[in-house]
Design a protein around this motif. Structure first.
Motif, PDB file in Angstrom:
ATOM      1  N   GLN A 247       4.778  -2.490  -2.365  1.00 40.47           N
ATOM      2  CA  GLN A 247       5.596  -3.275  -3.287  1.00 40.47           C
ATOM      3  C   GLN A 247       5.959  -2.039  -4.290  1.00 40.47           C
ATOM      4  O   GLN A 247       5.511  -2.055  -5.479  1.00 40.47           O
ATOM      5  CB  GLN A 247       4.633  -4.123  -4.449  1.00 40.47           C
ATOM      6  CG  GLN A 247       4.191  -5.269  -3.708  1.00 40.47           C
ATOM      7  CD  GLN A 247       3.305  -6.293  -4.652  1.00 40.47           C
ATOM      8  OE1 GLN A 247       3.273  -6.290  -5.790  1.00 40.47           O
ATOM      9  NE2 GLN A 247       2.169  -6.909  -3.967  1.00 40.47           N
ATOM     10  N   PRO A 248       6.570  -1.139  -3.771  1.00 40.29           N
ATOM     11  CA  PRO A 248       7.147  -0.035  -4.400  1.00 40.29           C
ATOM     12  C   PRO A 248       7.899  -0.121  -5.649  1.00 40.29           C
ATOM     13  O   PRO A 248       7.705   0.721  -6.491  1.00 40.29           O
ATOM     14  CB  PRO A 248       8.009   0.866  -3.209  1.00 40.29           C
ATOM     15  CG  PRO A 248       8.587  -0.388  -2.444  1.00 40.29           C
ATOM     16  CD  PRO A 248       7.376  -1.265  -2.298  1.00 40.29           C
ATOM     17  N   ALA A 249       8.624  -1.137  -5.849  1.00 47.99           N
ATOM     18  CA  ALA A 249       9.395  -1.315  -7.028  1.00 47.99           C
ATOM     19  C   ALA A 249       8.383  -1.417  -8.256  1.00 47.99           C
ATOM     20  O   ALA A 249       8.438  -0.999  -9.416  1.00 47.99           O
ATOM     21  CB  ALA A 249      10.128  -2.629  -7.205  1.00 47.99           C
ATOM     22  N   GLU A 250       7.116  -2.101  -7.794  1.00 45.10           N
ATOM     23  CA  GLU A 250       5.973  -2.283  -9.286  1.00 45.10           C
ATOM     24  C   GLU A 250       5.722  -0.754  -9.692  1.00 45.10           C
ATOM     25  O   GLU A 250       5.144  -0.731 -10.661  1.00 45.10           O
ATOM     26  CB  GLU A 250       5.002  -2.873  -8.611  1.00 45.10           C
ATOM     27  CG  GLU A 250       5.172  -4.365  -8.147  1.00 45.10           C
ATOM     28  CD  GLU A 250       5.283  -5.175  -9.441  1.00 45.10           C
ATOM     29  OE1 GLU A 250       4.300  -5.494 -10.262  1.00 45.10           O
ATOM     30  OE2 GLU A 250       6.466  -5.679  -9.741  1.00 45.10           O
ATOM     31  N   LEU A 251       5.712   0.361  -8.868  1.00 41.53           N
ATOM     32  CA  LEU A 251       5.493   1.828  -9.572  1.00 41.53           C
ATOM     33  C   LEU A 251       6.151   2.000 -10.454  1.00 41.53           C
ATOM     34  O   LEU A 251       5.531   2.816 -11.605  1.00 41.53           O
ATOM     35  CB  LEU A 251       5.472   2.607  -8.169  1.00 41.53           C
ATOM     36  CG  LEU A 251       4.472   3.935  -8.589  1.00 41.53           C
ATOM     37  CD1 LEU A 251       3.012   3.849  -8.419  1.00 41.53           C
ATOM     38  CD2 LEU A 251       5.098   5.132  -7.571  1.00 41.53           C
ATOM     39  N   GLU A 252       7.148   1.391 -10.804  1.00 43.02           N
ATOM     40  CA  GLU A 252       8.039   1.630 -11.816  1.00 43.02           C
ATOM     41  C   GLU A 252       7.332   1.181 -13.404  1.00 43.02           C
ATOM     42  O   GLU A 252       7.597   1.961 -14.293  1.00 43.02           O
ATOM     43  CB  GLU A 252       9.490   1.122 -11.736  1.00 43.02           C
ATOM     44  CG  GLU A 252      10.422   1.530 -10.763  1.00 43.02           C
ATOM     45  CD  GLU A 252      10.685   3.082 -10.893  1.00 43.02           C
ATOM     46  OE1 GLU A 252      10.767   3.502 -12.039  1.00 43.02           O
ATOM     47  OE2 GLU A 252      10.825   3.730 -10.069  1.00 43.02           O
ATOM     48  N   LYS A 253       6.298   0.289 -13.185  1.00 41.95           N
ATOM     49  CA  LYS A 253       5.804   0.037 -14.356  1.00 41.95           C
ATOM     50  C   LYS A 253       4.639   1.190 -15.005  1.00 41.95           C
ATOM     51  O   LYS A 253       4.439   1.520 -15.957  1.00 41.95           O
ATOM     52  CB  LYS A 253       4.903  -1.192 -14.041  1.00 41.95           C
ATOM     53  CG  LYS A 253       5.841  -2.454 -14.108  1.00 41.95           C
ATOM     54  CD  LYS A 253       4.942  -3.574 -13.525  1.00 41.95           C
ATOM     55  CE  LYS A 253       5.934  -4.787 -13.563  1.00 41.95           C
ATOM     56  NZ  LYS A 253       5.052  -5.906 -13.195  1.00 41.95           N
ATOM     57  N   LEU A 254       4.215   1.907 -13.857  1.00 35.99           N
ATOM     58  CA  LEU A 254       3.263   3.304 -14.275  1.00 35.99           C
ATOM     59  C   LEU A 254       4.455   4.325 -14.481  1.00 35.99           C
ATOM     60  O   LEU A 254       4.017   4.993 -15.702  1.00 35.99           O
ATOM     61  CB  LEU A 254       2.754   3.522 -13.030  1.00 35.99           C
ATOM     62  CG  LEU A 254       1.695   4.845 -13.054  1.00 35.99           C
ATOM     63  CD1 LEU A 254       0.835   4.889 -14.352  1.00 35.99           C
ATOM     64  CD2 LEU A 254       0.911   5.025 -11.937  1.00 35.99           C
ATOM     65  N   ILE A 255       5.525   4.589 -13.883  1.00 35.12           N
ATOM     66  CA  ILE A 255       6.462   5.659 -14.062  1.00 35.12           C
ATOM     67  C   ILE A 255       6.993   5.453 -15.532  1.00 35.12           C
ATOM     68  O   ILE A 255       7.425   6.611 -16.012  1.00 35.12           O
ATOM     69  CB  ILE A 255       7.580   5.640 -12.982  1.00 35.12           C
ATOM     70  CG1 ILE A 255       6.988   5.984 -11.706  1.00 35.12           C
ATOM     71  CG2 ILE A 255       8.647   6.447 -13.442  1.00 35.12           C
ATOM     72  CD1 ILE A 255       7.906   5.922 -10.519  1.00 35.12           C
ATOM     73  N   ALA A 256       7.244   4.191 -15.971  1.00 33.50           N
ATOM     74  CA  ALA A 256       7.707   4.221 -17.299  1.00 33.50           C
ATOM     75  C   ALA A 256       6.677   4.926 -18.322  1.00 33.50           C
ATOM     76  O   ALA A 256       7.193   5.093 -19.604  1.00 33.50           O
ATOM     77  CB  ALA A 256       7.618   2.505 -17.541  1.00 33.50           C
ATOM     78  N   LEU A 257       5.445   5.038 -18.067  1.00 38.92           N
ATOM     79  CA  LEU A 257       4.533   5.622 -19.042  1.00 38.92           C
ATOM     80  C   LEU A 257       4.842   6.976 -19.227  1.00 38.92           C
ATOM     81  O   LEU A 257       4.314   7.886 -19.953  1.00 38.92           O
ATOM     82  CB  LEU A 257       3.006   5.354 -18.771  1.00 38.92           C
ATOM     83  CG  LEU A 257       2.762   3.898 -18.708  1.00 38.92           C
ATOM     84  CD1 LEU A 257       1.368   4.016 -18.104  1.00 38.92           C
ATOM     85  CD2 LEU A 257       2.965   3.127 -19.994  1.00 38.92           C
TER      86      LEU A 257
END
Length: 293
Positions: free
Chosen positions: A192-202
Motif C-alpha cells: 500500500q505505497p500510497a498510504e506512506l504519504e500520510k507519514l511523509i506529510a509530517l
C-alpha cells in the motif's frame, strides 16, 4: 541465550572489519528488555513471553555489533509499571536511556510523566491501535500529555499504524516545538505505497523524526528486504538523513531475523545512502533526540 541470539553474535563477528571502519559511535534507539522476576511482575493479563530479554544479553549483542549506546523502550508486558526499566537505567548509567509508558486514558498521565522524567526517563511512548479501541488518540486527554512533553523537553514516541498519522499532525499544529518520533515507519504495508504519504506529510513539522526500522517486519521478501527499502528511500528523499534513525527493535526482531541484520541492512545494503547519510542515521540523528554523555 537463545539460538537466534547466538546466530546474531556469529554474524556480527563476520562484520567486524566493517564495524571498525566507522569513526562515530553507533546508537540503537529502540530495544526492549524484560525478565521473569517476582520483584518486577508482568502486568495482569499481559501476553507474557516465554524467554527473557536481559540487559546482559543486549550488552553482548551491542558489543558484538559495535553498538555503543542504546535507548530502551518500556515494553508492553509491564504496561505502565516502569520500575524494571528504571532499575536497569540505574544499574547501567550512561549506557542506556529509557522511554517510559503512561496510561493514555488517565487524566493524571502528564503528572506521571513529570515524575518519571525526574527519575531519569527521557520520553514517553504511546501506541493507539488502528481500530476504535485507539480512538482516545483523538480525544481530550492527548493535548495535555503532548503539551507536558514539550514543557519537559522530552520526545513523544508514537507507535501507531499509518492511519493515525493525520492525528499526529493535528496534535502538532499547536505544539511546534515538541519533538515527535514515529516508530517503525508507522508499519506502512509495502503493498500500500500510497498510504506512506500520510507519514511523509509530517515532514512539514521540523521536529518530527522517523525510525526506519521494521524493514524486516513489513517486507514480503528475504533479506535485504528490498520492497521495504523502497519505503525507506521515499522517507529519505522527504525527511533527509538528519531526521531518520535506524533501530533493531530487539528482541522482537529475532522472530524474523537477527540483531546483526537489522544493523547491516542500513549500514551495508541501502545503496542510496552515502557515508555521511549513514553517520546521521546510525548515530547523529539519534543524538539529536537522545543525547548521550
Amino acid at each position: 541465550m537463545s539460538r537466534i541470539s547466538r546466530r546474531s553474535l556469529l554474524g556480527a563477528a563476520a562484520m567486524a572489519p566493517l564495524i571498525a571502519q566507522t569513526n562515530y559511535r553507533i546508537i540503537d534507539p529502540h530495544v526492549h528488555v524484560w525478565k521473569h522476576d517476582p520483584q518486577y511482575p508482568f502486568a495482569a493479563g499481559a501476553n507474557v513471553p516465554a524467554r527473557d530479554a536481559t540487559p546482559q544479553t543486549l550488552l553482548d549483542l551491542m558489543k558484538a555489533n559495535g553498538v555503543s549506546r542504546t535507548v530502551i523502550i518500556q515494553v508492553i508486558h509491564y504496561r505502565y509499571d516502569n520500575s524494571f526499566l528504571a532499575s536497569v537505567l540505574k544499574r547501567y548509567p550512561g549506557t542506556f536511556q529509557g522511554v517510559c509508558r503512561v496510561d493514555p486514558l488517565d487524566a493524571a498521565a502528564p503528572d506521571h510523566l513529570s515524575k518519571l522524567t525526574e527519575q531519569g526517563f527521557h520520553g514517553v511512548r504511546i501506541s493507539p491501535a488502528a481500530n476504535a479501541s485507539g480512538d482516545w488518540f483523538n480525544g481530550p486527554l492527548m493535548p495535555p500529555l503532548w503539551k507536558r512533553c514539550q514543557d519537559l523537553k522530552v520526545p513523544m514516541t508514537v507507535l501507531a499504524p499509518i492511519q493515525r498519522m493525520p492525528g499526529v499532525g493535528a496534535l502538532l499544529e499547536k505544539l511546534p516545538e515538541l519533538t515527535v518520533v514515529i516508530d517503525h515507519m508507522a508499519d506502512c504495508p509495502v503493498d500500500q505505497p500510497a498510504e506512506l504519504e500520510k507519514l511523509i506529510a509530517l515532514q512539514r513539522y521540523p521536529n518530527v523524526f522517523v525510525k526506519i526500522s521494521h524493514t524486516w517486519s513489513i517486507s514480503k521478501q528475504p533479506y535485504p528486504w528490498l520492497d521495504a527499502q523502497e519505503h525507506v528511500k521515499r522517507l529519505y528523499h522527504s525527511f533527509g538523513p538528519r531526521r531518520l534513525m535506524w533501530a533493531t527493535d530487539w528482541p522482537i526482531v529475532e522472530d524474523r531475523s537477527t540483531y546483526a541484520r537489522a544493523l547491516s541492512v542500513v549500514r551495508d545494503e541501502m545503496s542510496f545512502l552515502n557515508a555521511d547519510d549513514r553517520r546521521w542515521i546510525l548515530s547523529q540523528t539519534i543524538e539529536r533526540v537522545w543525547p548521550f554523555p
